[in-house]
Design a protein around this motif. Structure first.
Motif, PDB file in Angstrom:
ATOM      1  N   LYS A   1      48.788  40.180  36.843  1.00 25.23           N
ATOM      2  CA  LYS A   1      48.591  40.724  37.826  1.00 25.23           C
ATOM      3  C   LYS A   1      49.527  42.238  37.539  1.00 25.23           C
ATOM      4  CE  LYS A   1      47.997  37.447  41.823  1.00 25.23           C
ATOM      5  NZ  LYS A   1      48.826  37.378  43.199  1.00 25.23           N
TER       6      LYS A   1
ATOM      7  N   GLY B   1      49.519  43.534  35.026  1.00 21.92           N
ATOM      8  CA  GLY B   1      49.495  43.704  33.295  1.00 21.92           C
ATOM      9  C   GLY B   1      49.327  43.460  32.655  1.00 21.92           C
TER      10      GLY B   1
ATOM     11  N   ASN C   1      41.123  39.736  47.178  1.00 25.74           N
ATOM     12  CA  ASN C   1      41.838  39.536  45.780  1.00 25.74           C
ATOM     13  C   ASN C   1      40.939  37.933  45.305  1.00 25.74           C
ATOM     14  OD1 ASN C   1      41.752  42.400  45.799  1.00 25.74           O
ATOM     15  ND2 ASN C   1      44.835  41.874  45.781  1.00 25.74           N
TER      16      ASN C   1
ATOM     17  N   SER D   1      42.527  42.129  29.319  1.00 27.90           N
ATOM     18  CA  SER D   1      42.348  43.409  30.899  1.00 27.90           C
ATOM     19  C   SER D   1      42.029  42.596  31.650  1.00 27.90           C
ATOM     20  CB  SER D   1      41.888  44.849  30.782  1.00 27.90           C
ATOM     21  OG  SER D   1      40.635  44.686  30.494  1.00 27.90           O
TER      22      SER D   1
ATOM     23  N   TYR E   1      41.391  42.994  36.736  1.00 26.62           N
ATOM     24  CA  TYR E   1      41.879  43.656  37.871  1.00 26.62           C
ATOM     25  C   TYR E   1      41.437  42.270  38.893  1.00 26.62           C
ATOM     26  CZ  TYR E   1      37.459  46.317  38.129  1.00 26.62           C
ATOM     27  OH  TYR E   1      35.844  46.862  38.722  1.00 26.62           O
TER      28      TYR E   1
ATOM     29  N   CYS F   1      39.550  42.113  42.771  1.00 31.02           N
ATOM     30  CA  CYS F   1      39.300  42.678  43.927  1.00 31.02           C
ATOM     31  C   CYS F   1      38.866  41.499  45.267  1.00 31.02           C
ATOM     32  CB  CYS F   1      38.117  43.560  43.324  1.00 31.02           C
ATOM     33  SG  CYS F   1      36.602  42.592  42.349  1.00 31.02           S
TER      34      CYS F   1
END
Length: 579
Positions: A548, A550, A506, A498, A500, A502
């Motif tokens: 990005k 998934g 980004n 996984s 994500y 930030c």
């Protein structure tokens, strides 16, 4: 693509682990730091003040101390002449504060980066004479200033030279200014056991000699923190006596409420570093604020912050220094972006040496920009901008390319130059720019292999072994800095489960990685230039965009440092590089 290099050193890691009650992994890391004897390991793991060398072993320390104490006894006015960088400001403060504590009358002169340039000049000696000064002490400069020392002799001013820079020589014969005392451990005749102190380290030793003779330990809390700051910021090796200085200086800085110096106490409070100061904070938070004054205004501001005793005035000065540093950051960012755009536009990477002219770059940040460019492209980088007379430039290099020698080989194109293997400063007429660029590239002998950045790692370590206990043990390596890097481990064939993004742009990737069927937290703080690049190279241009959205399951190898995630309390792997 960077080249990963494995540090391989044979040692009985089981015996080391047993002696210190540590893991064999940490034992291997210690050996990789060149610690091959129990004595070396003891000194590294327990950097106690008692292990400092006797200051009287340094050539002319005894003589300088006698001259200084005699001047104080006879109410002679003393002038300290320093430098505009962190080491220069901190060494000036150490001398200033030490002399005040000893009852002397002292003033300081910090050269202005633009108006004065580096080091003591003849006219500064003349200024001292006009001000009724009877003793001049240099710090972090002076070993090359033969003329200034002679001028002091002419005017009848006693002259103590303290410095840590290389001693100029002519065909093997040292050229040493004619001072009343020359304290510099780099002199051939100096038998001091360690010669890699910074300027503040040298004057700290002078002060320690004087105070220890009086059996007065008060100087340690008063002066050691500033020697520690300078040692980190001047990028001298954090080994031997420097490690002792920084380790113990940090302890005093971290007792922030009891810190003697009001200015430094307020700076730590305003930067929200109180009681949580680490070596990285000295180099990347505190040091840049002091340096920014010398770059954009006047380095004397930093010294004024340290010597002012009025709290409201101190807070004002601290905030002024922080604001200057923010301005410096903006100037650096803008100039770096302009340099990158110019490199891409000129297709400059087709040649091994980068020479960039930035018309609107502030000359004081040219060296920082050159460093950023070197890091991004792993090429020797020279950044030039307009000076008062012609162009002024700064260079930053890579191993295998001696920058000072490269400049020496084309000195007919230059007005002046100086430096060492990895950094240099110079100036030249503007009309010589193109010839300068061409000559440097024609004379460059770097091979394709030398233009590939190497990263050394300590050992391959499966993520299961990167435990909290190991992270705690690795903290014994602090303070980190020059010649004492954090431990780096390698692990291959990890599956991304996984991700994500930030951060402001980004640029930070938070990952879950699978290793031998178990999941682990990882973070890439530079995913825009690390993870994304590797994914695109291995799986195609569209794969990063699909991640990005998934799509996971990609396989990577990483160099990493285990650390504690402050939010979750779990161990996370900070990615240093990946492939």
């Amino acid at each position: 693509m960077k080249q990963w290099m494995y540090k391989k050193c044979d040692a009985d890691t089981a015996a080391i682990a047993k002696r210190y009650n540590i893991s064999e992994v940490f034992a291997r890391v210690l050996v990789n730091r060149g610690l091959y004897t129990w004595k070396d390991m003891d000194a590294y793991l327990f950097p106690d003040m008692e292990k400092m060398y006797k200051p009287g072993l340094m050539k002319d320390v005894t003589k300088a101390a006698e001259i200084l104490m005699d001047a104080i006894k006879n109410n002679v006015k003393i002038r300290v002449i320093g430098d505009y960088d962190v080491d220069g400001v901190m060494s000036s403060y150490i001398l200033y504060r030490g002399i005040v504590m000893l009852g002397g009358e002292v003033s300081c002169r910090i050269p202005h980066r633009v108006k004065d340039g580096y080091g003591i000049r003849d006219y500064m000696v003349d200024e001292a004479k006009e001000d009724g000064i009877g003793l001049i002490i240099t710090c972090d400069n002076g070993i090359s200033a033969v003329s200034a020392a002679s001028r002091a002799k002419e005017l009848g001013i006693t002259y103590i030279l303290t410095d840590h820079h290389e001693v100029p020589d002519n065909d093997g014969t040292e050229i040493i200014p004619d001072a009343d005392a020359v304290v510099n451990p780099k002199q051939k005749a100096c038998e001091y056991p360690y010669n890699m102190l910074c300027g503040a380290g040298v004057v700290y030793k002078l002060m320690s000699y004087i105070f220890e003779k009086k059996n007065d330990k008060s100087y340690i809390n008063e002066l050691l923190p500033f020697a520690a700051i300078a040692t980190v910021c001047d990028v001298v090796p954090l080994a031997d006596e420097n490690r002792i200085i920084v380790s113990n200086g940090l302890k005093i800085l971290n007792d922030t409420p009891h810190l003697k110096n009001l200015g430094m106490r307020k700076m730590l409070e305003i930067l929200e570093l109180s009681e949580h100061v680490r070596s990285g904070d000295l180099g990347f938070r505190i040091g840049p604020c002091i340096n920014a004054a010398g770059r954009l205004d006047d380095a004397a501001l930093g010294l004024k912050m340290l010597t002012t005793t009025d709290e409201r005035e101190v807070v004002k000065l601290v905030n002024e220094l922080i604001t200057l540093n923010e301005e410096r950051k903006e100037l650096t960012e803008q100039a770096t972006n302009n340099a990158i755009a110019q490199i891409e536009e000129m297709k400059a990477l087709e040649k091994p040496v980068l020479v960039i002219y930035l018309k609107d770059c502030h000359e004081s940040v040219a060296g920082i920009v050159a460093g950023r460019i070197r890091e991004k492209y792993y090429r020797p980088a020279y950044v030039l901008t307009d000076g008062e007379k012609g162009l002024k430039g700064s260079g930053r290099s890579i191993p295998g390319y001696h920058m000072q020698q490269a400049l020496q080989n084309c000195q007919e194109l230059l007005t002046e130059f100086g430096g060492h293997a990895l950094a240099a400063g110079f100036s030249l007429p503007k009309e010589n720019l193109d010839k300068f660029r061409d000559t440097l590239n024609e004379q460059c002998n770097l091979t394709d292999e030398e233009l590939v950045e190497k990263i050394s790692f300590d050992m391959e370590l499966e993520l299961l072994e990167a435990t909290k206990n190991l992270v705690e043990q690795l903290h014994y390596m602090e303070p980190f800095g020059e010649s004492n890097d954090s431990a780096i481990f390698a692990r291959g064939k990890l599956k991304i489960k996984s991700m994500y993004l930030c951060g402001k742009e980004n640029q930070i990737a938070k990952l879950k990685l699978e290793d031998e069927g178990l999941l682990y937290e990882a973070v890439d703080f530079h995913a825009d230039n690390c993870l994304s690049r590797v994914i695109e190279e291995k799986y195609g241009k569209d794969e990063w965009e699909q991640m990005k959205q998934g799509k996971y399951g990609q396989q990577i190898s990483i160099l990493y440092q285990p650390e504690i995630n402050n939010w979750s309390g779990n161990v996370q792997m900070k990615i240093i590089d990946c492939m």
